[in-house]
Design an enzyme around this catalytic site. Structure first.
Site, PDB file in Angstrom:
ATOM      1  N   ASP A 218     -28.989   0.962   1.759  1.00  0.00           N
ATOM      2  CA  ASP A 218     -28.209   0.069   1.877  1.00  0.00           C
ATOM      3  C   ASP A 218     -26.824   0.518   2.072  1.00  0.00           C
ATOM      4  O   ASP A 218     -25.902  -0.154   1.641  1.00  0.00           O
ATOM      5  CB  ASP A 218     -28.501  -0.053  -0.171  1.00  0.00           C
ATOM      6  CG  ASP A 218     -30.058  -0.561  -0.668  1.00  0.00           C
ATOM      7  OD1 ASP A 218     -30.169  -0.788   0.360  1.00  0.00           O
ATOM      8  OD2 ASP A 218     -30.540  -0.318  -1.282  1.00  0.00           O
TER       9      ASP A 218
ATOM     10  N   GLU B 297     -21.347  -0.301   4.870  1.00  0.00           N
ATOM     11  CA  GLU B 297     -20.460   0.103   5.302  1.00  0.00           C
ATOM     12  C   GLU B 297     -19.981  -1.593   6.134  1.00  0.00           C
ATOM     13  O   GLU B 297     -18.762  -1.852   6.025  1.00  0.00           O
ATOM     14  CB  GLU B 297     -20.751   0.779   6.120  1.00  0.00           C
ATOM     15  CG  GLU B 297     -20.742   2.063   6.097  1.00  0.00           C
ATOM     16  CD  GLU B 297     -21.201   2.843   6.915  1.00  0.00           C
ATOM     17  OE1 GLU B 297     -20.290   3.125   8.345  1.00  0.00           O
ATOM     18  OE2 GLU B 297     -21.502   4.287   6.453  1.00  0.00           O
TER      19      GLU B 297
ATOM     20  N   ASP C 119     -23.420   0.229  -5.630  1.00  0.00           N
ATOM     21  CA  ASP C 119     -24.420   0.312  -4.020  1.00  0.00           C
ATOM     22  C   ASP C 119     -24.751   1.650  -3.518  1.00  0.00           C
ATOM     23  O   ASP C 119     -24.851   1.717  -3.297  1.00  0.00           O
ATOM     24  CB  ASP C 119     -23.874  -0.858  -3.673  1.00  0.00           C
ATOM     25  CG  ASP C 119     -23.380  -2.513  -4.178  1.00  0.00           C
ATOM     26  OD1 ASP C 119     -24.353  -2.451  -5.276  1.00  0.00           O
ATOM     27  OD2 ASP C 119     -23.190  -4.090  -3.145  1.00  0.00           O
TER      28      ASP C 119
END
Length: 542
Positions: free
Chosen positions: A206, A211, A509
């Site tokens: 993830d 990115e 995240d």
């Protein structure tokens, strides 16, 4: 080319046929057999099969030197089913296609057909290839980022052994970049000309996906002249699709969008050109852009778990279990105010029985509303005109789920009815309660019980929310000292709550946001993935 032809398959004569959308083959031996209907099962099973053209991966032709080893079997049937003789040289072509298995897995299956006529063989190869060439949604040129450090550090091995051969079979050209440091992919995407690619693939977890979306979204807004620091800016949707090859620790995003963490399955979704829009939430602090989020924003429990796990990276993926148990025992709660803007135009609610699956009608409806708003010349920012709601209190956790956040340990996820592309986020508020009650809430993440059916849990479907901690980090005084001085007063009404600090951090995240005060806004269908969504069923094709 004829609509149908007779070929040899596994020593039997088959009739193959092709139309605009389906390639089929059926046994002539079974056609007039009394048991034919039972063999077919009424659904094209047994020796009669069909494959959507959209799920054919490739077709290849191979010349066979000499007669086929199955020609003896063919000879036994020549008097009744075909005029071919075993002395003839057979020419073959192989069709590679998607085959489903249990639990949403896809694999690459193949079937080889033998023709006695070279011209006929060539015609079928060309006809199938023309159908594949018409599949305009399929990528031809991909930019691939591989994270060699994520998860069990198998990213490059997974790509080389399981994914690259499939891309080569499907005639997809790739530019592969093995990342060397954090944010390598994000920085590269900020500078490269993306117009030469049909999509971007990230091999990793993830964090790698985060990115890639940051690099892609930031460049898209830069080209469009959008100020990302303005929380009210209407962001421009990204045109390139993103593929995820799971090779991380949890691969939550892949699991929640495909239904399984399997590199081959994800590679096949990319090859056939699937497309699934996805919402993205922007996180701001004092009119300054911080992060984008596509799965979970967690304050309190999940923020503390991530913060503590960063000190135990040497433990590998097991550090999350260790830090989770440690954070549960500390049982810290945090005081603040949540302002949220309810989602009133979308379908569904966080506690209905709907699930976001392939072809989700809730997401499609939101997409139509988005198209209508984009077609307006002047789009007003309606958030200022609508009715904001306020919730104050002490919270063990504040979670905002853009998707179900399902994973192998939590098959239903934090918010089972959350949708990928409806322009909303499910805001889950867990108020201060006993350790036992909080454990009940956590356990319900792992089973099918209604995790929101608890008196101390509130859930709202929102478009935007703002969280303000009781003690602002912009104050001149040290809020950590305030927490120590007011410790007894702050939690005097609940001795079990050991609040050793006043403010937590946000888990965005899997990355830490140090600021407690944030403004979060959902951007409907800002990106697209190379996935179909979780299918309703996974019947085998053979």
């Amino acid at each position: 080319m004829a609509a149908a032809a007779r070929v040899l398959l596994n020593g039997q004569v088959f009739e193959i046929s092709l139309n605009e959308s389906v390639f089929s083959w059926k046994s002539l031996r079974l056609r007039n057999s009394p048991s034919a209907a039972a063999a077919r099962g009424g659904r094209g099973e047994g020796e009669n099969q069909s494959v959507p053209v959209s799920e054919i991966i490739a077709v290849c032709k191979t010349e066979v030197a000499g007669t086929c080893k199955e020609s003896g079997r063919w000879q036994k049937m020549t008097s009744t089913t075909t005029s071919f003789t075993p002395e003839q040289i057979l020419h073959d072509f192989t069709v590679y296609y998607v085959q489903r298995s249990k639990e949403h897995h896809w694999c690459c299956a193949e079937v080889t057909f033998y023709c006695s006529d070279q011209l006929l063989c060539n015609q079928w190869v060309q006809a199938l290839q023309r159908r594949l060439d018409l599949q305009g949604v399929r990528p031809k040129n991909l930019l691939v980022f591989i994270n060699p450090f994520g998860g069990k550090q198998l990213g490059k091995h997974i790509y080389d052994k399981k994914v690259a051969p499939l891309f080569q079979l499907a005639s997809i050209t790739t530019e592969v970049i093995v990342t060397e440091h954090a944010n390598h992919a994000r920085d590269h995407l900020a500078e490269v000309d993306l117009r030469i690619y049909d999509g971007i693939v990230c091999v990793g977890g993830d964090g790698m996906f985060s990115e890639v979306i940051h690099g892609l979204i930031c460049q898209t807004q830069k080209i469009a002249g959008i100020d990302q620091n303005d929380p009210n800016s209407k962001l421009v949707a990204c045109s390139l699709r993103i593929g995820i090859i799971p090779a991380g620790s949890t691969d939550c995003i892949c699991y929640a969008t495909v239904g399984v963490n399997d590199p081959v399955t994800s590679a096949l979704h990319i090859i056939v050109g699937d497309s699934q829009p996805m919402d993205v939430s922007s996180v701001h602090h004092n009119n300054t852009f911080l992060k984008y989020s596509v799965s979970l924003l967690g304050y309190g429990f999940y923020g503390d778990v991530l913060k503590d796990s960063e000190n135990n990276r040497w433990m590998g993926p097991s550090r999350y279990d260790f830090s989770g148990f440690k954070t549960f025992l500390s049982h810290q709660c945090y005081e603040g105010t949540v302002l949220y803007l309810p989602a009133t135009e979308t379908l569904g609610n966080p506690r209905d029985e709907s699930r976001c699956t392939a072809g989700c009608y809730v997401c499609q409806y939101s997409g139509k509303l988005l198209d209508l708003s984009n077609n307006k010349q002047e789009l007003k920012h309606v958030a200022e005109e609508e009715d904001w709601k306020v919730v104050k209190g002490k919270f063990l956790a504040i979670n905002a789920a853009n998707m179900s956040c399902a994973c192998s340990k939590s098959p239903m996820g934090l918010s089972p009815a959350a949708h990928l592309a409806d322009g909303t986020i499910d805001l889950i508020l867990v108020r201060k309660c006993s350790r036992f009650n909080f454990l009940r809430h956590l356990i319900r993440h792992t089973n099918k019980d209604d995790q929101f059916d608890l008196a101390f849990v509130e859930v709202y479907r929102v478009k935007q929310f703002i969280f303000t901690p009781k003690y602002s980090e912009e104050d001149n005084i040290d809020i950590r000292d305030i927490g120590k001085n007011l410790f007894g007063q702050f939690c005097s009404d609940h001795p079990a709550c050991g609040c050793s600090q006043v403010n937590s951090n946000w888990n965005c995240d899997g990355e830490i946001i140090e600021h407690a005060a944030v403004e979060v806004r959902v951007h409907c269908q800002l990106i697209k993935l190379f996935v179909r969504g979780i299918e309703h069923s996974t019947q085998k094709t053979s």
